[in-house]
Enzyme design. Structure first.
Site, short mmCIF file in Angstrom:
data_model
loop_
_atom_site.label_atom_id
_atom_site.label_comp_id
_atom_site.label_asym_id
_atom_site.label_seq_id
_atom_site.Cartn_x
_atom_site.Cartn_y
_atom_site.Cartn_z
CE LYS A 198 1.63 2.54 0.82
NZ LYS A 198 1.73 3.75 0.00
N GLY A 203 -0.76 3.73 -3.50
CA GLY A 203 -1.80 2.72 -3.79
C GLY A 203 -2.21 2.70 -5.25
C1 G6Q Z 1 -4.58 5.10 -3.49
C2 G6Q Z 1 -5.23 5.38 -2.23
C3 G6Q Z 1 -6.36 4.43 -1.85
C4 G6Q Z 1 -5.89 3.11 -1.24
C5 G6Q Z 1 -7.09 2.41 -0.63
C6 G6Q Z 1 -6.75 1.06 -0.06
O1 G6Q Z 1 -3.64 5.71 -3.91
O2 G6Q Z 1 -4.27 5.50 -1.24
O3 G6Q Z 1 -7.20 4.16 -2.92
O4 G6Q Z 1 -5.29 2.32 -2.20
O5 G6Q Z 1 -7.65 3.23 0.37
O6 G6Q Z 1 -5.76 1.19 0.93
P1 G6Q Z 1 -5.02 -0.07 1.49
O7 G6Q Z 1 -4.29 -0.71 0.37
O8 G6Q Z 1 -4.13 0.42 2.57
O9 G6Q Z 1 -6.10 -1.01 2.01
#
Ligand code: G6Q
Length: 561
Positions: free
Chosen positions: A225, A286
């Site tokens: 993300k 996420g």
């Molecule tokens: C989920 C969290 C976390 C996130 C990861 C990966 O809700 O926010 O698990 O998905 O830290 O983050 P990125 O997608 O930004 O790499």
């Protein structure tokens, strides 16, 4: 039915949702405490004996999922008190606020709109006055075109050979959902197309994943993300280096890398062709992102039609949750039972036990969804909460668990409420396997509820000194979820069921379920420690406690030379 209408909530009130209500200050909370005391010595054996209709009374179904919750120590009065509690906690306006795009993720000032990701094309869901649904479907259509191209063998790698291997690089919410769902829907996947996932910063994960792959036939999807996560970026750089070492040309990256991110600029800077970048939005958390472009590896594996069937299952559960009275509302019922067990009965863990090998990763997925959402100890007024919030969620598929930890479930001193998930029709039938699987599932909930009395054990002629060991107290609470079959549609409904259950519990506990500040501190400290682990001299740049400093020195001693 579709999600169409947006806000019935006046603009000036939008920032106030969800309102802050301390549940323990409510008369309904006190009533439930007293009621729980009155049920302390009641046994499920008697509740069933007294009411032949108990199974019908405490079951409900929606979107292809049947839930029997009769094997919990509850009565009709318990449920009435719980429904009164959820009203007093203002669940109705909170649901409306979420579906209307109100920024209920208050600490990050964002709406929480995973429901928009599976809304039909003609739905209208607005963020800052703009309908987001057309953009959602644009991305889904682009993902579909990409998936179709790969599945038809029309996506050529740099040397002209078609892509046959997909390696998704992501972690947390950008990994657990697609991993779980790709495993769950394996029977629907295209044979011959390998879809793998790398998440861990441990170099062994990437190396073992790539060991037998041909770079000329491999497409990497960098799923992040933020496009800044240390693990994902490090793995992506190493994958890029591996790819270039084999294909020996910078321009190969464009053919062998795609990205899924809200940070389109960072993805293109990495060298990814903008046509291969799939976006999503900051109103998708996420751990709630499987239905977004984060689901791309899954869509490639099972195809756009099955992916859309999964979205339809999610949507069916969304609508059920939004529109069904509490008394038949599956997410609300499961959430309230969790509150009953955690806050009034004092049980602090929750087991999820799918009787389906395809759902092997479901407990791990739920662990993140639930524990990252509701593992909070500050309420919506900024005060410390004084009650237990999110439970410890754990589990493994049956029947394996029966030969491992079920002993504790049956005869341990802790009571562990559990969700058993059964599937009626096997996706891959084989002899009597499915019947045996289901028989074991139902037998376990029966044994946990009813146990085995000492008198029964004695009648078997068991030696007197062994009777206590062979006695089962029973009275251990379970829900049984029954899926007609594990299909894309029922999988979507199942995931949405738990997503909304988590939401309801967060509302009752008066916490913010959609942030995750708790993961930040460790990340920061790891950066400081990394610097000191690799220092050439004997010093330390960080001010570490004595334990951490000693661990760093130990590591250095064993890695130098
Ligand atoms: C989920 C969290 C976390 C996130 C990861 C990966 O809700 O926010 O698990 O998905 O830290 O983050 P990125 O997608 O930004 O790499």
């Amino acid at each position: 039915m579709s999600i169409t209408k947006t806000s019935s909530i006046p603009r000036q009130d939008r920032m106030k949702f969800p309102t802050t209500i301390n549940p323990t200050s409510l008369p309904q909370w006190r009533v439930l405490n007293e009621h729980a005391r009155s049920l302390q010595s009641v046994h499920l054996r008697d509740l069933f004996a007294d009411n032949p209709r108990r199974a019908q009374q405490f079951s409900a179904d929606a979107a292809g999922i049947f839930v029997d919750y009769s094997k919990n120590r509850i009565t009709a009065e318990t449920m009435q008190h719980l429904f009164a509690l959820v009203d007093a906690c203002a669940l109705r306006p909170a649901i409306d606020a979420m579906f209307a795009g109100v920024p209920i993720n208050h600490t990050e000032n964002r709406p929480v709109l995973h429901v928009a990701l599976r809304a039909p094309r003609d739905a209208d869901i607005r963020v800052d006055g703009r309908n987001v649904v057309p953009a959602v479907h644009d991305v889904l259509d682009r993902m579909g075109a990409c998936a179709d191209r790969i599945r038809a063998g029309n996506w050529d790698g740099y040397s002209g050979r078609p892509i046959r291997n997909i390696v998704n690089i992501g972690i947390g919410g950008s990994d657990l959902g697609p991993v779980m769902a790709t495993e769950a829907l394996k029977p629907f996947a295209k044979p011959g197309l390998r879809v793998r996932f790398v998440s861990n910063i441990d170099g062994a994960h990437l190396q073992e994943t790539l060991r037998d792959l041909d770079a000329a036939e491999t497409l990497f999807i960098v799923a992040s993300k933020t496009f800044t996560t240390q693990e994902t970026m490090t793995n992506a750089q190493s994958a890029r280096a591996w790819c270039l070492a084999k294909l020996k040309d910078e321009s190969a990256v464009a053919r062998h890398f795609a990205a899924v991110s809200t940070n389109i600029d960072a993805a293109t800077e990495f060298g990814i062709d903008p046509d291969n970048v799939f976006g999503f939005w900051d109103w998708v958390g996420g751990r709630y992102s499987l239905c977004s472009a984060i689901g791309l590896p899954l869509m490639i594996a099972v195809g756009p039609d099955h992916f859309r069937a999964m979205l339809a299952g999610f949507h069916a559960m969304d609508i059920h949750f939004r529109d069904t009275p509490w008394t038949d509302n599956l997410p609300v019922i499961l959430a309230l039972l969790g509150i009953w067990h955690g806050n009034f009965m004092g049980y602090d863990t929750h087991a999820v036990l799918p009787y389906s090998q395809c759902l092997a990763r479901f407990p791990a997925y739920l662990q993140q969804a639930d524990m990252e959402s509701n593992g909070k100890s500050v309420d919506r007024s900024g005060h410390a909460v004084d009650i237990m919030t999110g439970p410890i969620v754990w589990g493994e598929p049956g029947t394996n668990g029966q030969h491992a930890f079920f002993q504790l479930l049956h005869q341990g001193t802790r009571i562990v409420p559990a969700d058993f998930i059964a599937v009626c029709r096997a996706a891959e039938p084989m002899g009597r396997h499915q019947d045996m699987l289901a028989a074991n599932c139902f037998a376990q909930t029966q044994a946990l509820a009813f146990g085995r009395s000492a008198a029964d054990v004695e009648t078997e002629g068991t030696p007197a000194d062994l009777v206590p060991y062979k006695t089962f107290s029973g009275n251990r609470p379970t829900n049984t979820l029954v899926l007609d079959a594990l299909t894309p549609r029922t999988l979507g409904a199942l995931i949405a069921l738990y997503e909304h259950k988590i939401f309801v519990q967060g509302i009752i506990w008066n916490i913010y379920s959609f942030d995750q500040w708790g993961v930040e501190l460790g990340k920061k400290l790891a950066h400081r420690i990394l610097e000191d682990l690799t220092r050439k001299d004997d010093g330390m740049s960080g001010d570490h406690d004595s334990s951490t400093a000693a661990l760093i020195r130990r590591y250095r001693t064993h890695t130098s030379g």
